[in-house]
Design a protein around this motif. Structure first.
Motif, PDB file in Angstrom:
ATOM      1  N   ALA A 152      16.398 -18.870 -29.919  1.00 52.85           N
ATOM      2  CA  ALA A 152      17.457 -19.533 -30.680  1.00 52.85           C
ATOM      3  C   ALA A 152      18.329 -18.518 -31.403  1.00 52.85           C
ATOM      4  N   VAL A 153      17.721 -17.429 -31.895  1.00 50.87           N
ATOM      5  CA  VAL A 153      18.502 -16.365 -32.540  1.00 50.87           C
ATOM      6  C   VAL A 153      19.472 -15.748 -31.537  1.00 50.87           C
ATOM      7  N   ASP A 154      19.007 -15.532 -30.305  1.00 49.10           N
ATOM      8  CA  ASP A 154      19.881 -14.978 -29.262  1.00 49.10           C
ATOM      9  C   ASP A 154      21.023 -15.938 -28.938  1.00 49.10           C
ATOM     10  N   ASP A 155      20.718 -17.233 -28.896  1.00 47.80           N
ATOM     11  CA  ASP A 155      21.765 -18.228 -28.631  1.00 47.80           C
ATOM     12  C   ASP A 155      22.816 -18.205 -29.737  1.00 47.80           C
ATOM     13  N   LEU A 156      22.359 -18.130 -30.990  1.00 44.31           N
ATOM     14  CA  LEU A 156      23.284 -18.077 -32.118  1.00 44.31           C
ATOM     15  C   LEU A 156      24.121 -16.808 -32.061  1.00 44.31           C
ATOM     16  N   ALA A 157      23.488 -15.681 -31.724  1.00 45.56           N
ATOM     17  CA  ALA A 157      24.223 -14.419 -31.629  1.00 45.56           C
ATOM     18  C   ALA A 157      25.304 -14.494 -30.550  1.00 45.56           C
ATOM     19  N   GLU A 158      25.003 -15.182 -29.456  1.00 45.32           N
ATOM     20  CA  GLU A 158      25.987 -15.325 -28.376  1.00 45.32           C
ATOM     21  C   GLU A 158      27.180 -16.166 -28.837  1.00 45.32           C
ATOM     22  N   LEU A 159      26.908 -17.221 -29.597  1.00 42.42           N
ATOM     23  CA  LEU A 159      27.994 -18.050 -30.112  1.00 42.42           C
ATOM     24  C   LEU A 159      28.846 -17.267 -31.110  1.00 42.42           C
ATOM     25  N   ARG A 160      28.178 -16.488 -31.973  1.00 45.63           N
ATOM     26  CA  ARG A 160      28.924 -15.667 -32.928  1.00 45.63           C
ATOM     27  C   ARG A 160      29.789 -14.639 -32.195  1.00 45.63           C
ATOM     28  N   ARG A 161      29.222 -14.051 -31.152  1.00 42.66           N
ATOM     29  CA  ARG A 161      29.977 -13.058 -30.393  1.00 42.66           C
ATOM     30  C   ARG A 161      31.180 -13.703 -29.722  1.00 42.66           C
ATOM     31  N   LEU A 162      30.977 -14.911 -29.198  1.00 42.73           N
ATOM     32  CA  LEU A 162      32.078 -15.615 -28.552  1.00 42.73           C
ATOM     33  C   LEU A 162      33.207 -15.870 -29.541  1.00 42.73           C
ATOM     34  N   GLU A 163      32.871 -16.362 -30.729  1.00 40.97           N
ATOM     35  CA  GLU A 163      33.887 -16.627 -31.749  1.00 40.97           C
ATOM     36  C   GLU A 163      34.596 -15.339 -32.150  1.00 40.97           C
ATOM     37  N   ALA A 164      33.817 -14.268 -32.355  1.00 39.15           N
ATOM     38  CA  ALA A 164      34.419 -12.998 -32.765  1.00 39.15           C
ATOM     39  C   ALA A 164      35.305 -12.414 -31.670  1.00 39.15           C
ATOM     40  N   GLU A 165      34.862 -12.515 -30.405  1.00 42.18           N
ATOM     41  CA  GLU A 165      35.632 -11.942 -29.303  1.00 42.18           C
ATOM     42  C   GLU A 165      36.944 -12.685 -29.082  1.00 42.18           C
ATOM     43  N   LEU A 166      36.955 -13.992 -29.299  1.00 42.81           N
ATOM     44  CA  LEU A 166      38.207 -14.745 -29.158  1.00 42.81           C
ATOM     45  C   LEU A 166      39.252 -14.232 -30.144  1.00 42.81           C
TER      46      LEU A 166
END
Length: 654
Positions: free
Chosen positions: A344-358
């Motif tokens: 779940a931590v990895d999933d959250l990190a991926e979502l954060r990365r997606l938001e930051a990369e946009l």
């Protein structure tokens, strides 16, 4: 590393400089679909993060994590009851009294009868009974041992409720353990009071942990972390008491007080709880929590369950992102790890990365607290909309396709010529290399400027393109709003990328008309006003055509209703339904002006209302344009194909 020997490994000094850019294209397209349907950029991003991206290595979205948190809360509530300590204390007390009575019964003395009478008059409240028996001289060694076991249980359970893991720590037979704990409590309270006076330093905390760190296995790094851990635990214990019946609450509170008095910690524990309440009043002290399981839980286990329930409630709120200014940074990664595990931590990190990369890659911009699509993002949405349009076109049917070997000036003719400065046509590689070989003879070929040849392309005439899009509220009611916006973006992308010599203007109209910029089109909202002012839209389109007198005029109209408004001489809009004769006359006058300019009006009807059909048939009769009635999901295909048909026809005519 020895001379001539190399060792290779992963790059450790930051992000991999050779890694490809993070792929946000699918995310941006999904975000764009929501925006084009009328959702704000902020809400579209929120929906995307909640939903997650199935193609992104099956990473879960916030909704999936939220569902797991709620399931975990249900599991905890069903784990057991909160009155386990009371039940266990009563059982040990009854056992001790039973053992004492068994010893007294065979004794015929008056002392034995008096002791039995004293036991008969014990209060039903367990805590009061224990207090009464504090000075009782047990005749039975077994009863005395059981009573001491009871007091030891209460002491360890109460301390475990305040300090996680103390139950196991105090099971040590070393008598110095309790003394060290008392010393720790005194030092802790002194440190908190010193901090309240503004005198505390990190050195004080480090010294405290060196001396008493054995009682804090979670290894806090500063006083704030320690206070947060202790306050959450204390608040959970307070909620435990609030969750019991009044009788149970009074009985357990009495047991706790008795246990702390017996351990000589009553004053220090009171000081600590007062300090923690003052520092963290936000932790929901005294709020009851429902536990519906059958297994009785000890005070420490019950407090742990309530503490975890409180953490899960906070996590549920953070994952829900339903409060103003919510961001993924608000979600406690450590709380996610404790509740749901590493995945779940990895999933959250991926979502954060997606938001930051946009944001980092320039697709989203935060301005004044608002989130908006950038021009780069809008161009991407236009390209995506155009690809979808071309995907709908039948093989070999209407329209051009994405050909990367076509020059900017037109389609290839098959001939070539010498390159001239300023040429934008593609290089004819074969003939260029052939020229170099022939010029060099038997020697090694060496290219010069004179060797270059370019592929000949047809000359394209320039066109002035006007797309008139209905913005009235009826477009939303008929569910054609999103299709109209996607069509506008697709056509704008086609013209600006494949026909850069053309001049395109997109005009939106409701009670008034206005030119729409590309960045405005994506986030455009419908107008909740009365009026379909095609008259005003045609006036603006006419000015665009007049500014480009040498261009071929192309006018495309997308609407779902006949004109119901016109512009008065004073510049104000006049609405009337059914349409007033003046509205129809003024609108037709602009149609006639378009005809005199040589502009053909092609109308795309998104409804089959009788009045609308009658109106567009009259426009076609007077102007010579065509009428289309596409389904909303094929609007882009029809508009783009019609534009390409007109462009090819103009080119052949030239």
């Amino acid at each position: 590393m020895s001379r001539g020997t190399y060792r290779y490994g992963s790059y450790r000094d930051g992000p991999d400089p050779l890694a490809p850019p993070y792929d946000v294209r699918d995310a941006l397209d999904a975000l764009g679909d929501s925006v084009l349907e009328g959702t704000s950029a902020r809400q579209a991003l929120r929906d995307l993060l909640r939903r997650g991206l199935p193609g992104a290595r099956d990473r879960r979205g916030l909704d999936d994590l939220l569902r797991q948190v709620r399931e975990r809360r249900r599991e905890l509530r069903d784990r057991g009851r909160l009155d386990g300590t009371l039940e266990q204390a009563r059982a040990l007390l009854d056992k001790a009294i039973g053992q004492e009575r068994a010893t007294l019964f065979p004794d015929p003395s008056d002392d034995a009868r008096l002791r039995e009478a004293e036991l008969d008059t014990l209060p039903s409240d367990t805590s009061q009974a224990i207090r009464r028996l504090a000075d009782y001289q047990w005749r039975s060694p077994q009863a005395r041992e059981t009573f001491e076991q009871l007091k030891d249980l209460l002491r360890r359970d109460v301390l475990d409720a305040q300090f996680r893991g103390m139950k196991q720590a105090l099971e040590s037979p070393d008598p110095q353990t309790m003394q060290r704990f008392k010393d720790m409590m005194s030092a802790l309270n002194d440190m908190l009071e010193k901090d309240a006076r503004g005198e505390h330093t990190q050195e004080d905390f480090d010294r405290f942990m060196r001396e008493h760190g054995e009682f804090f296995p979670d290894d806090p790094q500063n006083l704030e972390e320690l206070v947060d851990s202790l306050a959450r635990r204390a608040a959970a214990m307070d909620r435990l008491l609030a969750s019991l019946t009044p009788e149970q609450r009074a009985e357990l509170a009495g047991l706790m007080a008795q246990a702390m008095e017996d351990a000589g910690l009553a004053m220090e524990m009171s000081r600590l709880n007062d300090s923690l309440r003052a520092r963290r009043p936000d932790l929901g002290w005294g709020e009851p929590e429902r536990m519906s399981g059958d297994t009785p839980l000890g005070m420490g286990d019950a407090t742990t369950a309530l503490e975890e329930l409180a953490d899960l409630a906070d996590l549920e709120s953070a994952l829900g992102q339903d409060y103003p200014g919510a961001r993924l940074d608000d979600i406690d990664e450590e709380a996610v790890r404790r509740a749901l595990g590493r995945q779940a931590v990895d999933d959250l990190a991926e979502l954060r990365r997606l938001e930051a990369e946009l944001e980092r890659q320039g697709y989203l911009n935060r301005r004044g607290g608002a989130l908006e699509l950038t021009p780069k993002a809008v161009r991407r949405l236009g390209e995506t909309a155009l690809r979808r349009v071309f995907a709908q076109l039948t093989e070999g049917g209407r329209g051009d396709h994405d050909q990367r070997d076509a020059g900017q000036a037109g389609e290839l003719t098959g001939a070539s010529r010498e390159w001239r400065f300023g040429d934008e046509q593609p290089i004819d590689v074969v003939r260029t290399l052939g020229n170099a070989v022939r010029r060099s003879g038997a020697g090694r070929p060496k290219l010069t400027v004179d060797d270059f040849e370019v592929l000949e392309t047809e000359r394209r005439t320039s066109a002035a393109v006007c797309l008139l899009v209905d913005l009235s509220y009826s477009m939303v009611l008929r569910n054609t709003w999103g299709a109209a916006k996607q069509t506008a973006l697709a056509l704008h992308s086609l013209v600006t990328t494949k026909f850069p010599q053309d001049a395109i203007q997109v005009i939106g109209f409701s009670n008034y008309a206005r030119q729409l910029q590309p960045t405005e089109m994506a986030g455009l909202d419908w107008d909740m006003v009365q009026g379909t002012n095609l008259h005003h839209a045609l006036l603006i389109a006419g000015r665009h055509l007049d500014r480009h007198p040498g261009f071929d005029p192309i006018v495309l109209v997308v609407t779902d209703g006949e004109p119901t408004a016109h512009l008065r001489p004073d510049g104000r809009s006049l609405f009337d339904y059914p349409p007033s004769p003046e509205t129809l006359v003024l609108t037709m006058a602009e149609v006639d002006k378009m005809t005199r300019r040589g502009a053909t009006l092609n109308v795309f009807m998104l409804a089959e209302d009788r009045r609308l059909v009658s109106f567009v048939e009259e426009v076609a009769r007077r102007n010579g344009g065509r009428v289309f009635a596409p389904a909303a999901d094929r609007l882009g295909e029809y508009v783009v194909s019609d534009y390409l048909r007109v462009r090819r026809g103009r080119r052949r005519a030239g």
